[in-house]
Design a protein around this motif. Structure first.
Motif, mmCIF file in Angstrom:
data_model
loop_
_atom_site.group_PDB
_atom_site.id
_atom_site.type_symbol
_atom_site.label_atom_id
_atom_site.label_comp_id
_atom_site.label_asym_id
_atom_site.label_seq_id
_atom_site.Cartn_x
_atom_site.Cartn_y
_atom_site.Cartn_z
ATOM 1 N N ARG A 88 -8.546 4.237 5.316
ATOM 2 C CA ARG A 88 -7.601 3.452 6.206
ATOM 3 C C ARG A 88 -7.132 4.222 7.278
ATOM 4 N N ALA A 89 -6.662 5.451 6.826
ATOM 5 C CA ALA A 89 -5.898 6.187 7.626
ATOM 6 C C ALA A 89 -6.888 6.800 8.809
ATOM 7 N N GLY A 105 4.697 11.705 -0.659
ATOM 8 C CA GLY A 105 4.236 10.384 -0.110
ATOM 9 C C GLY A 105 5.454 9.539 0.349
ATOM 10 N N HIS A 153 -0.785 9.451 10.138
ATOM 11 C CA HIS A 153 -1.916 9.296 9.437
ATOM 12 C C HIS A 153 -2.545 10.703 8.938
ATOM 13 N N ALA A 186 -8.436 5.515 -5.393
ATOM 14 C CA ALA A 186 -7.207 5.141 -4.728
ATOM 15 C C ALA A 186 -7.080 6.207 -3.250
ATOM 16 N N ALA A 187 -7.558 7.602 -3.637
ATOM 17 C CA ALA A 187 -7.359 8.350 -2.469
ATOM 18 C C ALA A 187 -8.240 7.951 -1.510
ATOM 19 N N GLN A 236 -9.743 5.230 -0.593
ATOM 20 C CA GLN A 236 -9.534 4.039 0.368
ATOM 21 C C GLN A 236 -8.336 4.408 1.187
ATOM 22 N N THR A 237 -7.333 5.174 0.754
ATOM 23 C CA THR A 237 -6.294 5.684 1.490
ATOM 24 C C THR A 237 -6.780 6.217 2.750
ATOM 25 N N CYS A 238 -7.627 7.258 2.612
ATOM 26 C CA CYS A 238 -8.076 7.984 3.668
ATOM 27 C C CYS A 238 -9.058 7.327 4.513
ATOM 28 N N ASN A 244 -4.102 13.056 0.754
ATOM 29 C CA ASN A 244 -4.924 12.353 -0.094
ATOM 30 C C ASN A 244 -6.517 13.060 -0.081
ATOM 31 N N VAL A 280 -1.174 11.410 5.904
ATOM 32 C CA VAL A 280 -1.614 10.817 4.721
ATOM 33 C C VAL A 280 -3.087 11.415 4.264
ATOM 34 N N ASP A 335 -3.191 -1.708 12.721
ATOM 35 C CA ASP A 335 -1.864 -1.129 12.048
ATOM 36 C C ASP A 335 -0.908 -1.079 13.074
#
Length: 656
Positions: free
Chosen positions: A443-444, A376, A414, A436-437, A439-441, A421, A417, A579
């Motif tokens: 966003r990406a 990361g 992204h 967590a994964a 929400q990260t995915c 994740n 990312v 972003d």
């Protein structure tokens, strides 16, 4: 894929005996349940069994097949039961081997009559200016990213050896140089479909590959000759043509040949270590190797196959980090023209690290969270380095990217990312790692879809070149949009994203895929079908209503009653590119509304019968929409759709 046990943190150095000792105090039945649960909480690939038409085949988890199947399974468990309208959910974009047996490498002509002459039409008159115009797109868009050939040498060959009088002899000789020319012309001709450029005259048939079979046949002679740089360049050029058209199985098979030839030529060793190579030879060898490396990593990840080139077998230095300076001289500054390949090379390296961490054999994976954190951080450094260059370009400092390169690199950030994740979404839901994964995915995925949609439909203004026609030529974009859309739909199913937001992103995804499909590949079109179908199922599932997502009636859109509105659609509000404000400022933002067809958004306004559910496809005429909802829309699907002798010829007849 990391699991949730204590020994997941101890890394790959933990022996099986130590692991067994740690669990020795547990009852055998508990250990078995625990081990079974761990296996189920990992992404796994898919071994397809023989069905009579196709032999057994494998697609690995790095392709995203496990996640895609999970999304389908989640909707199959819902209260809505409608016949599948999309192709087999066990297929990922680029697997032409899964098409009808007669289709993947048929001899069917790829080009329309206004694009290329037929094989029997003889040799029309053309000159060097025509050759330059026909190859311009390749040198503008592909050579700047993958400079595995020496451009001045290619142009010199075109000027001195390629002409109407010499074409018959060149076709007979099948030299590596002429194979490279045919690949360059074929890629540029396909680029033309997205760029909107027109040629005054069609290309001679002998200057392009008329079929994918012809492209594969063109490199057979290389198998019977000693490995050489020019022969390797020829095979790589054909592979790049197949990759550009998303014929990934064939490109992967050529990749095995390419990597072995590269190893035989010693390209995996840094040329600066050897006095026998002058500066130009060393630079070309390095550019050729890193091009092969990048394409190999793309194919491995897209098809879920093991890495062909492992980093611990390579000591070729990066362009901006020479560790073997010759004669004690200081490292020379990197040529700015190699900056794009430099970023793509490091991107491919990180992608390989992710595949090794998340997608190895199930018995070889580790749950090393420290390693995941390290990867990361490398993604973060890659993104920061990219931003430094982009910021410097805004102040007229050297190192500019083209607009297309800039968008592709931002999306690639992204993509990494998501690749890192997304495998965590196979974990038990509502665990910290899963949430967590997810929400990260989300966003990406949002950023990928929004960036590409604004690039295509707001028409970026090129630096000093006027309005852009927004070509999207990069092959990985289909996978990025496809996977991002599935992540968005998964988030909506889980109640982690409001349905109207998911609706807008799904709509934008379909529009991007429609634009990508203009190149002539079936896969963007098929991915668009899948997204429309899944979004329809989500809308019909009453269980999709969540505290974060208002009821269906709250987002109701009036159905369209006439055919004209089906083609034009109404204006829809687009979401800001949060972003990348610097990139966003380069879009024409005079209006936040546009009049492009609103696809998935309008599905909510349709009236469906519970006894005869149908998939409404807004961007197809009614007859074609009905035909496209057969059990297998791959059946007899092949390129091109525009020749007129294909029963699906109107599927890609978009009004863009």
């Amino acid at each position: 894929m990391p699991d949730l046990t204590d020994d997941a943190d101890k890394g790959p150095g933990i022996s099986q005996a130590e692991r067994a000792g740690e669990n020795a105090g547990e009852p055998p039945s508990k250990r078995r349940r625990r081990e079974s649960g761990e296996r189920q909480q990992r992404e796994i690939g898919l071994m397809r069994q023989s069905d009579g038409a196709n032999v057994p085949s494998f697609v690995g988890s790095s392709s995203g097949i496990h996640f895609v199947r999970s999304v389908y399974n989640a909707l199959e468990k819902s209260r809505v039961h409608i016949p599948p309208q999309t192709p087999d959910q066990n297929i990922v974009p680029g697997e032409e081997d899964q098409l009808d047996e007669a289709v993947p490498y048929s001899s069917k002509n790829l080009w329309a009559l206004d694009e290329s002459e037929t094989a029997n039409s003889g040799f029309s008159a053309f000159d060097f200016d025509d050759l330059q115009m026909w190859s311009e797109s390749y040198f503008e868009n592909w050579h700047t990213a993958y400079p595995f050939v020496h451009a001045p040498t290619i142009l010199e060959y075109l000027e001195q050896h390629v002409g109407p009088a010499t074409l018959p002899e060149l076709c007979k000789q099948r030299s590596p140089s002429f194979t490279i020319i045919r690949s360059i012309m074929s890629i540029s001709l396909a680029d033309r479909r997205q760029s909107g450029r027109t040629f005054e005259k069609p290309l001679p048939a002998s200057l392009v590959f008329l079929s994918f079979r012809e492209a594969m046949d063109s490199v057979q002679d290389m198998l019977f000759k000693p490995s050489s740089i020019d022969a390797l360049q020829a095979v790589v050029s054909v592979q790049l043509f197949l990759v550009s058209m998303l014929r990934l199985n064939g490109a992967s098979r050529l990749g095995g040949m390419i990597v072995r030839m590269a190893f035989q030529l010693g390209l995996h060793r840094c040329p600066a270590r050897y006095a026998g190579f002058d500066r130009e030879q060393a630079e070309l060898r390095r550019r050729l190797f890193w091009t092969i490396y990048c394409i190999d990593r793309y194919l491995s990840q897209s098809l879920g196959l093991p890495l062909t080139i492992r980093d611990d077998d390579v000591d070729v230095c990066h362009f901006d980090d020479e560790r073997h300076p010759s004669d004690g001289r200081r490292q020379a500054a990197m040529d700015d023209r190699l900056r794009t390949l430099s970023f793509l090379t490091k991107h491919a390296s990180i992608k390989g690290q992710i595949v090794e961490l998340r997608n190895k054999s199930i018995h070889q994976r580790t749950g090393n969270r420290d390693l995941a954190t390290l990867i990361g951080s490398r993604i973060g450094k890659w993104a920061n380095d990219l931003q430094y260059i982009l910021d410097a370009a805004d102040h007229d400092e050297p190192g500019r990217f083209s607009t297309l390169q800039e968008v592709v690199l931002l999306v690639s950030q992204h993509e990494l990312v998501i690749s890192l994740n997304r495998p965590l979404l196979a974990l038990e839901k509502h665990t910290p790692e899963y949430m967590a994964a997810l929400q990260t995915c989300i966003r990406a995925s949002d950023t990928i879809i929004t960036t590409l949609h604004k690039y295509v439909f707001f028409r970026l203004v090129q630096r000093g070149e006027g309005p852009s026609t927004a070509p999207l030529l990069w092959p990985s974009l289909t996978w990025c949009v496809w996977m991002s859309a599935f992540i968005v739909l998964h988030a909506a199913i889980e109640g982690e994203m409001p349905r109207h937001i998911a609706r807008n992103l799904a709509d934008n995804s379909v529009e991007i895929l429609r634009h990508l499909a203009l190149r002539g590949s079936v896969w963007p079109n098929v991915s668009a079908f899948a997204i429309d179908d899944l979004f329809l199922r989500l809308l019909l599932d009453s269980t999709a209503t969540t505290p974060q997502s208002p009821p269906l009636e709250a987002n109701h859109v009036e159905p369209r009653n006439d055919t004209s509105s089906q083609k034009t659609g109404g204006p829809s509000t687009r979401r800001p590119l949060r972003d990348n404000p610097r990139l966003f400022n380069r879009f024409n933002t005079a209006s936040q509304q546009n009049n492009h067809p609103n696809n998935a958004a309008d599905l909510e306004g349709q009236s469906f019968s519970s006894s005869e559910p149908q998939l409404y496809i807004p961007w197809l005429p009614e007859a074609d929409a009905a035909a496209a909802t057969s059990d297998n829309i791959f059946e007899q699907f092949d390129i091109p759709f525009w020749i007129g002798d294909d029963q699906y010829s109107s599927v890609l007849n978009f009004d863009l």
